[in-house]
Design an enzyme around this catalytic site. Structure first.
Site, mmCIF file in Angstrom:
data_model
loop_
_atom_site.group_PDB
_atom_site.id
_atom_site.type_symbol
_atom_site.label_atom_id
_atom_site.label_comp_id
_atom_site.label_asym_id
_atom_site.label_seq_id
_atom_site.Cartn_x
_atom_site.Cartn_y
_atom_site.Cartn_z
ATOM 1 N N ASP A 78 -80.578 -19.840 73.417
ATOM 2 C CA ASP A 78 -79.617 -19.033 73.402
ATOM 3 C C ASP A 78 -79.939 -18.081 74.688
ATOM 4 O OD1 ASP A 78 -82.333 -17.943 72.250
ATOM 5 O OD2 ASP A 78 -81.080 -16.191 71.438
ATOM 6 N N GLU A 135 -83.036 -17.182 69.535
ATOM 7 C CA GLU A 135 -84.456 -16.696 69.641
ATOM 8 C C GLU A 135 -84.509 -15.289 69.787
ATOM 9 O OE1 GLU A 135 -87.846 -15.114 71.141
ATOM 10 O OE2 GLU A 135 -86.245 -15.266 72.604
ATOM 11 N N GLU A 136 -83.495 -14.651 70.435
ATOM 12 C CA GLU A 136 -83.463 -13.210 71.171
ATOM 13 C C GLU A 136 -83.154 -12.292 69.794
ATOM 14 O OE1 GLU A 136 -84.392 -12.381 73.750
ATOM 15 O OE2 GLU A 136 -84.172 -13.936 75.053
ATOM 16 N N ARG A 175 -103.309 -17.601 75.438
ATOM 17 C CA ARG A 175 -104.119 -16.983 74.718
ATOM 18 C C ARG A 175 -104.470 -17.532 73.282
ATOM 19 N NH1 ARG A 175 -106.507 -12.259 75.346
ATOM 20 N NH2 ARG A 175 -107.317 -11.119 73.439
ATOM 21 N N HIS A 356 -85.044 -10.559 81.408
ATOM 22 C CA HIS A 356 -84.127 -9.460 80.977
ATOM 23 C C HIS A 356 -83.585 -8.425 82.045
ATOM 24 C CE1 HIS A 356 -84.861 -10.389 76.283
ATOM 25 N NE2 HIS A 356 -85.446 -11.161 77.268
#
Length: 384
Positions: A78, A135-136, A175, A356
């Site tokens: 998306d 996903e957003e 990580r 963004h």
């Protein structure tokens, strides 16, 4: 740095594909053109395709030439509801919609790996290519899981990447364990009584109440959360009023909460509710909180993280390290990794323009690098 030669040979095709995705961005659960394009490409390469999973999700399955493990690779699909200000020749043609997070690149990298693996068919096991919608902050991963993603397409391991404009080109960082914060979104509606701007005594003004509440919310992390725990409460929107001389009857605050320790989320919400109740009493108006849990804490499996770094170092040498700092950014890959062990890693391209941001640009030169990483993960982990 090493890019697989077969992928380097079609690098220009990857660039053209990424530009096509970029030119035609779509919001979460509306990725119809995007999903059709992905499905058509996969089918053209001989990949078995299933569409409509979790709404607009696409899954491709490719069998290797010999027995082995099933390796899942995931990309988001998306775009963001924001205007693009890049002046690129392939800029978005959809007003107010922009691939400002690089998901166009993520899709292209995964498709590049699928093309390479389908052409060669020289790997053990099975590759599952997962193209996830929404996903957003819209819950695309949960929608795919609710639609039986891993019941229908079981995976032994799962991997995904996110581009990073903040780190050097070709730098892989990851990580082990908790890597990205859990998150919630909230809206607070303050309802008072409107009046003439020159007669405030006739009102129950929601604007100063909103100011009090913003200050109170900032005390939650400072004074109620263990200083050893990472947490955030951010008010990111304030909406009130329509004229210079009108005291409004309503104000709305919106924002996000972030946390790394799951017990901190209900504590934050309880403190937000208490702050809302207190401001309501002091100011004589109504305050209603709506807090939604959106993202879980993303946890990378330590063993799979080590396996990922071993694969990445084959291509990138010391540029691949398990040294990423924890980030308060969130990702719904977290929900997928809670079901299948794996790792979610960053791939640097060094543009320096933040995600963004309306001027965000992805360096196309990173596309064959990401495709090579995905492909090599399948080749190495499928035979593990």
């Amino acid at each position: 740095m090493s890019v697989l030669p077969d992928i380097a040979a079609f690098a220009d095709d990857l660039t053209a594909l990424r530009h096509d995705f970029h030119r035609h961005p779509e919001i979460g659960f509306q990725e119809h053109r995007t999903a059709t394009r992905i499905a058509d490409l996969l089918r053209g390469w001989g990949v078995e395709v299933t569409t409509g999973i979790g709404g607009t999700g696409v899954v491709g399955v490719l069998e290797g030439s010999r027995p082995g493990r099933t390796i899942g690779l995931r990309s988001d699909m998306d775009a963001l509801p924001m205007e693009e200000r890049t002046n690129l020749p392939y800029a978005s043609v959809n007003p107010g919609v922009f691939h400002g997070c690089g998901h166009d690149g993520h899709m292209t990298m995964l498709l590049g790996a699928a093309r390479y693996l389908a052409q060669r068919r020289d790997f053990a096991g099975r590759a599952v290519f997962i193209f996830q919608p929404a996903e957003e902050g819209l819950g695309g991963a949960r929608a795919m899981l609710a639609d039986g993603l891993f019941d229908r397409f079981p995976c032994d391991e799962l991997y995904g990447l996110h581009n990073s404009p903040y780190s050097a080109f070709g730098r892989v960082s990851v990580r082990p364990g908790p890597a990205q914060a859990g998150a919630g979104f909230f809206d607070i509606t303050i309802t008072g009584q409107g009046a003439h701007g020159a007669m405030p005594q006739m009102s129950r003004d929601p604007v100063p109440a909103a100011g009090l509440l913003i200050g109170a919310l900032q005390q939650i992390v400072a004074r109620r959360i263990d200083p050893n725990h990472q947490a955030v409460v951010s008010v990111t929107q304030m909406q009130a009023g329509s004229a210079y001389n009108v005291i409004p009857d309503r104000a709305v605050l919106s924002g996000t909460t972030r946390f790394f320790h799951e017990p901190d989320e209900p504590l934050i919400v309880a403190e937000m509710e208490a702050a809302c109740e207190g401001v309501a009493r002091i100011c004589g108006l109504e305050v209603a909180l709506d807090h939604r849990h959106i993202f879980s804490v993303l946890r990378n499996d330590p063993e799979r993280t080590a396996d990922l770094i071993a694969v990445a170092q084959e291509l990138l040498g010391d540029q691949a390290q398990a040294d990423a700092e924890p980030t308060m950014g969130s990702e719904d890959m977290a929900d997928l990794l809670a079901v299948v062990p794996g790792a979610f890693f960053n791939l640097g391209h060094g543009s320096g323009v933040p995600l963004h941001n309306p001027g965000f640009v992805l360096d196309d030169a990173i596309l064959p690098v990401g495709a090579s990483l995905h492909a090599r993960i399948v080749e190495r982990r499928g035979a593990a």
